[in-house]
Design a protein around this motif. Structure first.
Motif, mmCIF file in Angstrom:
data_model
loop_
_atom_site.group_PDB
_atom_site.id
_atom_site.type_symbol
_atom_site.label_atom_id
_atom_site.label_comp_id
_atom_site.label_asym_id
_atom_site.label_seq_id
_atom_site.Cartn_x
_atom_site.Cartn_y
_atom_site.Cartn_z
ATOM 1 N N ALA A 27 1.063 -1.293 -0.173
ATOM 2 C CA ALA A 27 0.080 0.089 0.091
ATOM 3 C C ALA A 27 0.778 1.108 0.045
ATOM 4 O O ALA A 27 1.527 1.443 1.036
ATOM 5 C CB ALA A 27 -1.030 -0.099 1.181
ATOM 6 N N PRO A 28 0.835 2.091 -0.890
ATOM 7 C CA PRO A 28 1.818 3.317 -1.080
ATOM 8 C C PRO A 28 1.696 4.072 0.106
ATOM 9 O O PRO A 28 2.639 4.618 0.470
ATOM 10 C CB PRO A 28 1.270 3.844 -2.437
ATOM 11 C CG PRO A 28 0.726 2.619 -3.408
ATOM 12 C CD PRO A 28 0.161 1.686 -2.255
ATOM 13 N N SER A 29 0.297 4.264 0.625
ATOM 14 C CA SER A 29 0.204 4.984 1.576
ATOM 15 C C SER A 29 0.805 4.748 3.030
ATOM 16 O O SER A 29 1.648 5.516 3.587
ATOM 17 C CB SER A 29 -1.306 5.070 1.860
ATOM 18 O OG SER A 29 -1.923 3.928 2.486
ATOM 19 N N ILE A 30 0.922 3.479 3.271
ATOM 20 C CA ILE A 30 1.874 2.947 4.352
ATOM 21 C C ILE A 30 3.179 3.186 3.865
ATOM 22 O O ILE A 30 4.122 3.504 5.106
ATOM 23 C CB ILE A 30 1.244 1.468 4.575
ATOM 24 C CG1 ILE A 30 -0.192 1.261 4.977
ATOM 25 C CG2 ILE A 30 2.407 0.793 5.672
ATOM 26 C CD1 ILE A 30 -0.571 -0.201 5.047
ATOM 27 N N GLU A 31 3.769 2.668 2.878
ATOM 28 C CA GLU A 31 5.249 2.966 2.546
ATOM 29 C C GLU A 31 5.555 4.275 2.726
ATOM 30 O O GLU A 31 6.694 4.606 3.108
ATOM 31 C CB GLU A 31 5.530 2.247 1.218
ATOM 32 C CG GLU A 31 5.214 0.964 0.880
ATOM 33 C CD GLU A 31 5.911 0.211 1.946
ATOM 34 O OE1 GLU A 31 6.974 0.144 2.126
ATOM 35 O OE2 GLU A 31 5.163 -0.940 2.685
ATOM 36 N N ASN A 32 4.636 5.290 2.207
ATOM 37 C CA ASN A 32 5.008 6.629 2.197
ATOM 38 C C ASN A 32 5.248 7.151 3.773
ATOM 39 O O ASN A 32 6.005 7.878 4.170
ATOM 40 C CB ASN A 32 4.061 7.414 1.609
ATOM 41 C CG ASN A 32 4.220 7.332 0.016
ATOM 42 O OD1 ASN A 32 4.816 6.858 -0.505
ATOM 43 N ND2 ASN A 32 2.936 7.616 -0.627
ATOM 44 N N TRP A 33 4.371 6.601 4.502
ATOM 45 C CA TRP A 33 4.268 7.146 5.899
ATOM 46 C C TRP A 33 5.478 6.431 6.735
ATOM 47 O O TRP A 33 6.448 7.208 7.411
ATOM 48 C CB TRP A 33 3.166 6.588 6.814
ATOM 49 C CG TRP A 33 3.029 6.931 8.214
ATOM 50 C CD1 TRP A 33 3.031 5.676 9.104
ATOM 51 C CD2 TRP A 33 3.098 7.909 8.986
ATOM 52 N NE1 TRP A 33 2.970 6.290 10.274
ATOM 53 C CE2 TRP A 33 2.971 7.626 10.326
ATOM 54 C CE3 TRP A 33 2.919 9.190 8.449
ATOM 55 C CZ2 TRP A 33 3.080 8.480 11.246
ATOM 56 C CZ3 TRP A 33 3.026 10.168 9.687
ATOM 57 C CH2 TRP A 33 3.073 9.709 10.958
ATOM 58 N N LYS A 34 5.765 5.212 6.326
ATOM 59 C CA LYS A 34 7.005 4.568 7.119
ATOM 60 C C LYS A 34 8.223 5.258 6.755
ATOM 61 O O LYS A 34 9.310 5.423 7.517
ATOM 62 C CB LYS A 34 7.108 2.942 6.703
ATOM 63 C CG LYS A 34 6.023 2.173 7.415
ATOM 64 C CD LYS A 34 6.084 0.906 7.076
ATOM 65 C CE LYS A 34 4.891 -0.199 8.145
ATOM 66 N NZ LYS A 34 5.117 -1.560 7.831
ATOM 67 N N ARG A 35 8.380 5.719 5.483
ATOM 68 C CA ARG A 35 9.595 6.395 4.891
ATOM 69 C C ARG A 35 9.618 7.572 5.673
ATOM 70 O O ARG A 35 10.770 8.072 6.001
ATOM 71 C CB ARG A 35 9.418 6.469 3.491
ATOM 72 C CG ARG A 35 10.502 7.070 2.673
ATOM 73 C CD ARG A 35 10.173 7.187 1.358
ATOM 74 N NE ARG A 35 11.318 7.831 0.467
ATOM 75 C CZ ARG A 35 10.938 9.009 -0.194
ATOM 76 N NH1 ARG A 35 9.747 9.700 0.014
ATOM 77 N NH2 ARG A 35 11.989 9.538 -0.782
#
Length: 455
Positions: free
Chosen positions: A179-187
């Motif tokens: 999920a891009p939204s999760i990856e963006n947040w973790k990044r």
């Protein structure tokens, strides 16, 4: 890791980070509200009915005592189309409502919010409405002006979706299983904190997401209700929210279900009051009557644990699911009975009702039912209170409780039947898809003169 949705904002985000969220909601899976499976669930403890706190000041949740309210949750995708005045008018038409509980997060999903956020709006555009509109602020301002207290419903799993995982994110990609939204947040979190482990993600949710909203709204938030709170840092959340508004009241869904106990002494001001998960019983099931009885045994509505008070509060869905349903699972008689007993004992009661997404307002059927219940509550006041008809233990049910259980069982059978029909449809759809693929492959092989057997 996926890139930020808005590349032009990357430099600004990286600078901020170095200096120091789901179309699927709990109406599709009630486990997203129930917090009975987390690893750090606190055990249920005995209730002390003796007043142990000798402080002269009234407990923060004193204003909730004997009050009831209505809550709802809105999808992020259509926030621009809501008429706040229309919903305020609906609530004003229901006598006796003292407060509202508005979902700041999109249902039980922590990856989307109905208000702009300085970080989320930049790293994942669809996670918030952006700068278009702050619907929560409009709601809070309008309801307080109309004389209502405002509570916030929040999904504690945060943008990293610690409870439900990537598969339930609004932007889940089945091909990459991310999920891009999760990856963006973790990044972002790793850039800012140097780590993106679970504890750091919990800390970031509190310090980045909740803190910004808490400070922005300040006294516009009279209270918070954090769902599946074992997936967050409760102490940090408590500290941040109380600092933004010392008078705000707090509750954390963290404990065994059903539960109206003081499960988080020193952190909660009112109990989370969650019923048995809806996948097991409808909210009206006799199994949940124990919560009413806990409040009835309290000291003026407050439950004391380790000397700390928590107002007995029940949070009940009106329909089959938390955010949708064709009709109330409650009879008017039972709703009035359980509510009146809870409020008479000094506790509080919150209904969660569906939104009519087509009309952009509270479900007309839910509002109509609430008006009938409100009239029933007024009658109870005229009669000076009453002992309900649902007072017997479930082990020795009288006619009224038997009827309630029968109603609950019938509702569960209907829900199960609907689920089976959906599963059957999915199986049929998959079968048709596979057949189509097979036919397509056979046609291509035949056209190319390739023997299908050698494949």
């Amino acid at each position: 890791m996926s890139e930020v949705d808005d590349p032009e904002a990357q430099a600004e985000i990286d600078s901020d980070a170095s200096s120091a969220t789901d179309d699927r909601s709990d109406d599709e899976s009630d486990s997203s509200v129930a917090d009975d499976g987390a690893s750090d669930v606190e055990s249920e403890s005995d209730v002390s009915t003796a007043e142990e706190d000798t402080c002269s000041d009234a407990p923060p949740a004193q204003w909730m005592s004997g009050k009831w309210g209505i809550g709802w949750r809105i999808r992020v995708g259509n926030t621009s189309e809501y008429d706040v005045k229309k919903i305020v008018k609906q609530i004003k038409g229901i006598p006796g409502v003292g407060y509202v509980m508005i979902g700041l997060s999109e249902g039980a999903s922590g990856s989307r919010y109905i208000a702009p956020h300085s970080v989320l709006s930049k790293i994942t555009r669809r996670a918030t409405p952006g700068k278009k509109r702050d619907l929560f602020d409009e709601f809070a301002t309008a309801f307080q002006a109309a004389g209502y207290k405002v509570l916030v419903y929040m999904a504690t799993e945060g943008p990293s979706k610690l409870k439900h995982g990537a598969a339930n994110a609004f932007d889940y990609d089945k091909k990459t299983k991310t999920a891009p939204s999760i990856e963006n947040w973790k990044r972002y979190v790793k850039k800012r904190y140097g780590s993106a482990d679970v504890n750091t993600l919990k800390k970031a949710y509190a310090e980045v997401i909740v803190k910004e909203y808490a400070e922005r709204y300040g006294s516009k938030v009279d209270g918070w209700w954090f769902d599946h709170a074992s997936f967050g840092n409760k102490k940090l959340l408590h500290s941040i929210c109380k600092k933004a508004n010392p008078k705000t009241v707090m509750s954390f869904n963290s404990g065994r279900l059903p539960n109206a106990m003081n499960s988080n002494p020193g952190l909660e001001d009112y109990t989370f009051g969650h019923p048995t998960p809806l996948r097991r019983y409808a909210a009206c099931a006799p199994d949940n009557l124990r919560m009413v009885k806990v409040v009835e045994k309290s000291k003026d509505g407050f439950l004391y644990e380790k000397g700390k008070p928590s107002l007995g509060h029940l949070f009940m869905p009106m329909m089959h699911y938390w955010n949708k349903g064709k009709e109330p699972v409650w009879s008017e008689e039972q709703a009035v009975d359980w509510m009146s007993r809870t409020l008479t004992a000094g506790g509080a009661w919150t209904w969660n009702v569906p939104i009519d997404h087509r009309k952009r307002m509270l479900s007309p059927d839910a509002v109509s039912f609430m008006k009938s219940v409100a009239r029933g509550m007024e009658q109870v006041k005229v009669e000076g209170g009453r002992k309900g008809k649902f007072t017997r233990d479930t082990a020795s049910q009288g006619p009224s409780e038997s009827a309630a259980k029968k109603r609950s069982d019938n509702l569960q059978r209907n829900v199960s039947r609907e689920d089976r029909e959906v599963d059957k449809f999915h199986e049929t759809a998959v079968g048709v898809k596979q057949t189509f693929k097979s036919i397509s492959l056979s046609y291509v092989l035949s056209y190319c003169g390739i023997d299908e057997q050698i494949m």
